[in-house]
Design a protein around this motif. Structure first.
Motif, PDB file in Angstrom:
ATOM      1  N   HIS A 182      23.711  26.822 -52.646  1.00  0.00           N
ATOM      2  CA  HIS A 182      24.451  26.393 -53.868  1.00  0.00           C
ATOM      3  C   HIS A 182      23.331  26.654 -54.984  1.00  0.00           C
ATOM      4  N   LEU A 183      22.045  26.262 -54.621  1.00  0.00           N
ATOM      5  CA  LEU A 183      21.077  26.455 -55.603  1.00  0.00           C
ATOM      6  C   LEU A 183      20.728  27.641 -56.186  1.00  0.00           C
ATOM      7  N   ASP A 184      20.754  28.754 -55.171  1.00  0.00           N
ATOM      8  CA  ASP A 184      20.223  29.902 -55.035  1.00  0.00           C
ATOM      9  C   ASP A 184      20.464  30.709 -56.374  1.00  0.00           C
ATOM     10  N   GLY A 185      19.627  31.114 -56.951  1.00  0.00           N
ATOM     11  CA  GLY A 185      20.115  31.650 -58.610  1.00  0.00           C
ATOM     12  C   GLY A 185      19.905  30.998 -59.432  1.00  0.00           C
ATOM     13  N   HIS A 186      19.794  29.277 -59.498  1.00  0.00           N
ATOM     14  CA  HIS A 186      19.676  28.385 -60.588  1.00  0.00           C
ATOM     15  C   HIS A 186      18.187  28.593 -61.153  1.00  0.00           C
ATOM     16  N   GLU A 187      17.927  28.461 -62.250  1.00  0.00           N
ATOM     17  CA  GLU A 187      16.600  28.895 -62.783  1.00  0.00           C
ATOM     18  C   GLU A 187      15.617  27.870 -62.474  1.00  0.00           C
ATOM     19  N   GLY A 188      14.717  28.454 -62.149  1.00  0.00           N
ATOM     20  CA  GLY A 188      13.672  27.678 -61.635  1.00  0.00           C
ATOM     21  C   GLY A 188      13.505  27.182 -60.282  1.00  0.00           C
ATOM     22  N   VAL A 189      14.588  27.488 -59.660  1.00  0.00           N
ATOM     23  CA  VAL A 189      14.788  27.045 -57.977  1.00  0.00           C
ATOM     24  C   VAL A 189      14.847  28.307 -57.333  1.00  0.00           C
ATOM     25  N   TYR A 190      14.026  28.568 -56.328  1.00  0.00           N
ATOM     26  CA  TYR A 190      13.953  29.830 -55.424  1.00  0.00           C
ATOM     27  C   TYR A 190      14.014  29.322 -54.191  1.00  0.00           C
ATOM     28  N   VAL A 191      14.847  30.247 -53.261  1.00  0.00           N
ATOM     29  CA  VAL A 191      15.137  29.875 -51.935  1.00  0.00           C
ATOM     30  C   VAL A 191      14.433  30.825 -51.034  1.00  0.00           C
ATOM     31  N   ALA A 192      13.435  30.198 -50.049  1.00  0.00           N
ATOM     32  CA  ALA A 192      12.947  31.187 -49.008  1.00  0.00           C
ATOM     33  C   ALA A 192      13.556  30.788 -47.587  1.00  0.00           C
ATOM     34  N   HIS A 193      13.794  31.877 -46.993  1.00  0.00           N
ATOM     35  CA  HIS A 193      14.392  31.287 -45.495  1.00  0.00           C
ATOM     36  C   HIS A 193      13.463  31.867 -44.547  1.00  0.00           C
ATOM     37  N   ASP A 194      12.346  32.453 -44.826  1.00  0.00           N
ATOM     38  CA  ASP A 194      11.248  33.055 -44.032  1.00  0.00           C
ATOM     39  C   ASP A 194      10.100  33.196 -44.729  1.00  0.00           C
TER      40      ASP A 194
END
Length: 156
Positions: free
Chosen positions: A107-119
């Protein structure tokens, strides 16, 4: 400085161990709140828990927050307007009771200032990015649409 937080309920050794390795590889200055009194890491400073004053002091000196995909971490990053990198805990690895953090991250992936790392590779790339945007509570298209919908529903 990079501040890593796992919250106060559960340790998250998979993520903190990746950060410990990356701190050595990339010469990063890292402090981690681990929720694990027995944790030992070689390349980062760490403590299991922090007092509110210690937490505020570290946050004030932080350039990037890294944490599990918990809402408290994300809200903190928005409140202090710092970029946040989240790595969701995985129930499939015994890190949580269900996969809600994967859903939060999607849900948050792509929100400004929020970055997602899975590995580890994604984490390394993000930690080396110099111009990460800060997370904030300012208006976003999603927030504006929600406000409009609610206004129309209530008054409409």
């Amino acid at each position: 400085m990079i501040f890593v937080t796992v919250g106060t309920q559960l340790p998250f050794d998979r993520m903190v161990s990746m950060i410990d390795d990356l701190a050595a590889e990339l010469s990063l200055d890292v402090f981690a709140q681990t929720a694990d009194p027995t944790a030992t890491y070689t390349h980062i400073k760490h403590a299991p828990f922090l007092t509110p004053d210690e937490y505020d002091d570290i946050i004030s000196r932080t350039t990037v927050l890294v944490g599990h995909a918990g809402i408290g971490t994300i809200l903190t990053a928005k409140r202090v307007e710092k970029p946040v990198i989240v790595m969701p805990r995985k129930a499939s690895l015994g890190e949580h009771r269900n996969e809600h953090q994967l859903a939060t991250a999607r849900h948050l992936d792509g929100h400004e200032g929020v970055y997602v790392a899975h590995d580890k590779a994604q984490l390394a790339t993000l930690l080396q990015t110099q111009d990460l945007s800060p997370a904030s509570f300012r208006d976003t298209p999603e927030k504006t649409r929600l406000q409009s919908y609610l206004r129309n529903f209530v008054y409409g």
